[in-house]
Design a protein around this motif. Sequence first.
Motif, PDB file in Angstrom:
ATOM      1  N   PHE A 108      -2.218   3.333  20.481  1.00  0.00           N
ATOM      2  CA  PHE A 108      -1.063   3.292  21.814  1.00  0.00           C
ATOM      3  C   PHE A 108      -1.968   2.669  23.065  1.00  0.00           C
ATOM      4  N   TYR A 109      -3.173   2.810  22.908  1.00  0.00           N
ATOM      5  CA  TYR A 109      -3.993   2.630  23.645  1.00  0.00           C
ATOM      6  C   TYR A 109      -5.112   1.681  23.353  1.00  0.00           C
ATOM      7  N   ASP A 110      -5.492   1.043  24.482  1.00  0.00           N
ATOM      8  CA  ASP A 110      -6.340  -0.495  24.269  1.00  0.00           C
ATOM      9  C   ASP A 110      -7.570  -0.248  24.524  1.00  0.00           C
ATOM     10  N   LEU A 163     -12.803  -8.457  25.696  1.00  0.00           N
ATOM     11  CA  LEU A 163     -14.200  -8.305  25.599  1.00  0.00           C
ATOM     12  C   LEU A 163     -14.445  -9.511  26.148  1.00  0.00           C
ATOM     13  N   HIS A 164     -13.349 -10.561  26.152  1.00  0.00           N
ATOM     14  CA  HIS A 164     -12.558 -11.697  27.058  1.00  0.00           C
ATOM     15  C   HIS A 164     -13.020 -11.628  28.612  1.00  0.00           C
ATOM     16  N   ASN A 165     -13.740 -12.965  29.215  1.00  0.00           N
ATOM     17  CA  ASN A 165     -14.268 -13.309  30.354  1.00  0.00           C
ATOM     18  C   ASN A 165     -15.147 -11.759  30.890  1.00  0.00           C
ATOM     19  N   LEU A 166     -15.785 -11.150  29.876  1.00  0.00           N
ATOM     20  CA  LEU A 166     -16.513 -10.300  30.920  1.00  0.00           C
ATOM     21  C   LEU A 166     -17.557 -10.747  31.031  1.00  0.00           C
ATOM     22  N   VAL A 183     -17.194   0.266  30.946  1.00  0.00           N
ATOM     23  CA  VAL A 183     -15.904   1.855  30.803  1.00  0.00           C
ATOM     24  C   VAL A 183     -15.776   0.378  32.185  1.00  0.00           C
ATOM     25  N   TYR A 184     -16.471   0.143  32.919  1.00  0.00           N
ATOM     26  CA  TYR A 184     -15.757   0.359  35.175  1.00  0.00           C
ATOM     27  C   TYR A 184     -14.800  -0.923  34.739  1.00  0.00           C
ATOM     28  N   LYS A 189      -9.315  -4.249  34.670  1.00  0.00           N
ATOM     29  CA  LYS A 189      -8.652  -5.156  33.611  1.00  0.00           C
ATOM     30  C   LYS A 189      -7.254  -4.377  33.620  1.00  0.00           C
ATOM     31  N   ALA A 190      -7.322  -2.610  34.394  1.00  0.00           N
ATOM     32  CA  ALA A 190      -6.375  -2.144  34.532  1.00  0.00           C
ATOM     33  C   ALA A 190      -5.367  -1.343  32.845  1.00  0.00           C
TER      34      ALA A 190
END
Length: 238
Positions: A108-110, A163-166, A183-184, A189-190
């Motif tokens: 349910f959560y990312d 993690l994409h584009n970090l 986490v920031y 990324k919402a």
Amino acid sequence: MKLSIILPTFNEEGHIVDFIEAIRKNIPEEVKYEVIVVDDSKDRTGEVVQEKYKDDLSVKVFLRKKRGLATAILYGIEHSSGDHILLMDTDFNHDPAYIPRMIDMSKFYDIVSGSRYMWGGAMKMARFRFLGSKLFNKFVALTLGLNIADATAGFVLFKKSLLHNLDLKAIFQGYGEFCIKLVYTFKLKAASLIEFPVIYKARPTGKSKTNFTKYLFIYTWATIKTRFNGRKLIHSTN
Ligand SMILES: Nc1nc2c(ncn2[C@@H]2O[C@H](COP(=O)(O)OP(=O)(O)O)[C@@H](O)[C@H]2O)c(=O)[nH]1
Ligand SMILES: [Mg+2]
């Protein structure tokens, strides 16, 4: 779901096999997984794991043998093949018994993040360190606008696609401060996050590697830098 469990180890020889076995016991049958140990130890932690799981393809061991918690975790992530990443300390502070409910919540959560500082969470250790760390986490939440009680537990399950584009090299530097930066960027990324209460178990053997006062300064500086430069941790181009 395929879960990649990243285990950074430094001198955890006394209990590492028990720890991996406890993880395996707690993974629901239908979930595919791999355990990735990134070992920098002076003792035989990595070798013990290699010997025990030499015929088991679900446990991979990398003997890196150079210090650095955050870079060890990044190394493990770079060598992972799952679509979800679970980060854990390897000394039972992070109890594998929580894994099934983390997997449930990840539907349910990312991001599913263990928290010592919400109702029901706890860490049984020196009162000074507990209160200091709790207060520090309030400072992190206020400074970075994160509605989170514990940004530094490092017991977290998340979608690897986040993690994409970090700028992973800039995030995974130093010791536990990578948790704050990670986490920031997830917040920018919402992504959706749920915290759940965890009670840290005592480490059965060996010693803590955290010098609390030293890291309090380092983490504070990392938080302030993230406040002003954190947006640069996300590449805008790809
Ligand atoms: N690979 C690797 N793991 C490390 C290093 N330093 C600490 N760790 C691991 O990081 C986790 C947290 O360390 P720990 O000493 O338990 O810190 P504490 O829980 O804050 O007291 C444990 O799994 C350690 O084995 C390092 O330099 N390299
Ligand atoms: Mg620990």
